[in-house]
Design a protein around this motif. Structure first.
Motif, short mmCIF file in Angstrom:
data_model
loop_
_atom_site.label_atom_id
_atom_site.label_comp_id
_atom_site.label_asym_id
_atom_site.label_seq_id
_atom_site.Cartn_x
_atom_site.Cartn_y
_atom_site.Cartn_z
N GLY A 42 0.81 -1.21 0.00
CA GLY A 42 0.00 0.00 0.00
C GLY A 42 0.84 1.26 0.00
N ALA A 43 0.19 2.37 -0.26
CA ALA A 43 0.85 3.68 -0.26
C ALA A 43 -0.14 4.72 0.21
CB ALA A 43 1.36 4.02 -1.66
N GLY A 44 0.39 5.83 0.69
CA GLY A 44 -0.46 6.92 1.18
C GLY A 44 0.39 8.02 1.77
N TYR A 45 -0.12 8.63 2.85
CA TYR A 45 0.57 9.73 3.51
C TYR A 45 1.00 9.29 4.90
CZ TYR A 45 1.45 14.11 5.91
OH TYR A 45 2.03 15.11 6.64
N GLY A 46 2.19 9.71 5.32
CA GLY A 46 2.67 9.39 6.66
C GLY A 46 3.46 10.53 7.26
N GLN A 47 3.55 10.49 8.59
CA GLN A 47 4.27 11.52 9.32
C GLN A 47 4.94 10.87 10.52
OE1 GLN A 47 1.74 14.78 10.32
NE2 GLN A 47 3.22 15.74 11.64
N ARG A 48 6.21 11.16 10.73
CA ARG A 48 6.95 10.71 11.91
C ARG A 48 7.62 11.93 12.50
NH1 ARG A 48 12.25 9.63 13.58
NH2 ARG A 48 12.49 7.80 14.89
N THR A 49 7.37 12.19 13.78
CA THR A 49 7.93 13.37 14.44
C THR A 49 8.71 12.94 15.67
OG1 THR A 49 6.05 14.68 13.71
CG2 THR A 49 7.37 15.60 15.48
N LEU A 50 9.92 13.45 15.80
CA LEU A 50 10.75 13.23 16.98
C LEU A 50 10.90 14.56 17.71
CD1 LEU A 50 12.71 11.55 18.75
CD2 LEU A 50 14.52 12.25 17.19
N ALA A 51 10.61 14.57 19.01
CA ALA A 51 10.75 15.78 19.81
C ALA A 51 11.69 15.51 20.98
CB ALA A 51 9.39 16.24 20.33
N TRP A 52 12.47 16.52 21.33
CA TRP A 52 13.38 16.45 22.47
C TRP A 52 12.94 17.47 23.51
CZ3 TRP A 52 18.71 16.64 19.54
CH2 TRP A 52 18.96 15.38 18.97
N GLU A 53 13.19 17.15 24.77
CA GLU A 53 12.89 18.07 25.86
C GLU A 53 14.11 18.93 26.16
OE1 GLU A 53 11.07 18.07 30.39
OE2 GLU A 53 11.85 16.22 29.55
N THR A 54 13.92 20.24 26.20
CA THR A 54 15.04 21.15 26.51
C THR A 54 15.25 21.20 28.02
OG1 THR A 54 13.66 23.13 26.71
CG2 THR A 54 14.49 22.58 24.51
N VAL A 55 16.37 21.78 28.44
CA VAL A 55 16.64 21.90 29.87
C VAL A 55 15.66 22.85 30.55
CG1 VAL A 55 19.08 21.26 29.74
CG2 VAL A 55 18.41 23.65 29.43
N GLU A 56 14.97 23.68 29.75
CA GLU A 56 13.94 24.57 30.29
C GLU A 56 12.59 23.87 30.41
OE1 GLU A 56 15.72 25.69 27.49
OE2 GLU A 56 17.18 26.79 28.69
N GLY A 57 12.47 22.61 30.00
CA GLY A 57 11.23 21.86 30.10
C GLY A 57 10.31 22.00 28.90
N GLU A 58 10.77 22.60 27.82
CA GLU A 58 9.97 22.75 26.62
C GLU A 58 10.29 21.61 25.65
OE1 GLU A 58 10.25 26.57 24.79
OE2 GLU A 58 10.34 27.60 26.71
N TRP A 59 9.29 21.25 24.82
CA TRP A 59 9.49 20.21 23.81
C TRP A 59 9.71 20.88 22.46
CZ3 TRP A 59 10.18 15.18 24.79
CH2 TRP A 59 9.85 14.74 26.06
N VAL A 60 10.75 20.44 21.74
CA VAL A 60 11.06 20.99 20.42
C VAL A 60 11.17 19.85 19.41
CG1 VAL A 60 12.17 23.09 21.25
CG2 VAL A 60 13.53 21.03 20.90
N LYS A 61 10.76 20.12 18.19
CA LYS A 61 10.81 19.13 17.12
C LYS A 61 12.23 19.04 16.57
CE LYS A 61 8.86 18.25 12.53
NZ LYS A 61 7.90 18.73 11.54
N ASN A 62 12.73 17.82 16.44
CA ASN A 62 14.03 17.58 15.81
C ASN A 62 13.77 17.38 14.32
OD1 ASN A 62 16.31 16.33 14.68
ND2 ASN A 62 16.92 15.51 16.67
N THR A 63 14.01 18.41 13.53
CA THR A 63 13.67 18.35 12.11
C THR A 63 14.58 17.41 11.33
OG1 THR A 63 15.01 20.32 11.70
CG2 THR A 63 12.66 20.65 12.08
N ASP A 64 15.79 17.15 11.81
CA ASP A 64 16.69 16.22 11.11
C ASP A 64 16.22 14.78 11.20
OD1 ASP A 64 18.37 18.26 10.34
OD2 ASP A 64 19.72 18.01 12.05
N HIS A 65 15.47 14.44 12.25
CA HIS A 65 15.02 13.06 12.45
C HIS A 65 13.50 12.93 12.38
CE1 HIS A 65 19.01 11.59 13.40
NE2 HIS A 65 19.18 12.70 14.10
N SER A 66 12.85 13.87 11.72
CA SER A 66 11.41 13.83 11.50
C SER A 66 11.16 13.82 9.99
CB SER A 66 10.72 15.04 12.13
OG SER A 66 10.92 15.05 13.52
#
Length: 107
Positions: A42-66
């Protein structure tokens, strides 16, 4: 969020604290090889997102691994009485591959 600077030699994210999310919508073809064994592709649309937690407690998207875009999937399904077992592989933009295992009931 996005990381803009982290200083030299100072980690700006919490080591070992990450989160992954996945979404895929595919449609395809199912073919019976022999009575209890089926193959699918099969084929279609997909999305994989990797987020890291900063030392300030915020979550940011790692665009190199998404990745997002074309999702493809291939696998086998075996049936026995009222049960089904599936084994397959899926990829998003041919960048990340993941194995899928499934167990189900037929009614």
């Amino acid at each position: 969020g996005a990381l803009t600077s982290g200083g030299t030699g100072t980690p700006y994210y919490v080591e070992g604290s990450s989160s992954k999310s996945r979404l895929s919508i595919t449609g395809g073809y199912l073919y019976r090889f022999i009575k209890p064994l089926y193959g699918y592709i099969g084929a279609g649309y997909g999305q994989r997102t990797l987020a890291w937690e900063t030392v300030e407690g915020e979550w940011v998207k790692n665009t190199d691994h998404s990745a997002s875009g074309l999702a493809t999937e291939i696998g086998l399904i075996g049936k026995y009485k009222g049960f089904a077992l599936s084994l397959g592989a899926q990829t998003v933009n041919f960048k990340y591959m993941e194995l899928n295992v499934g167990f189900g009931f037929l009614f």
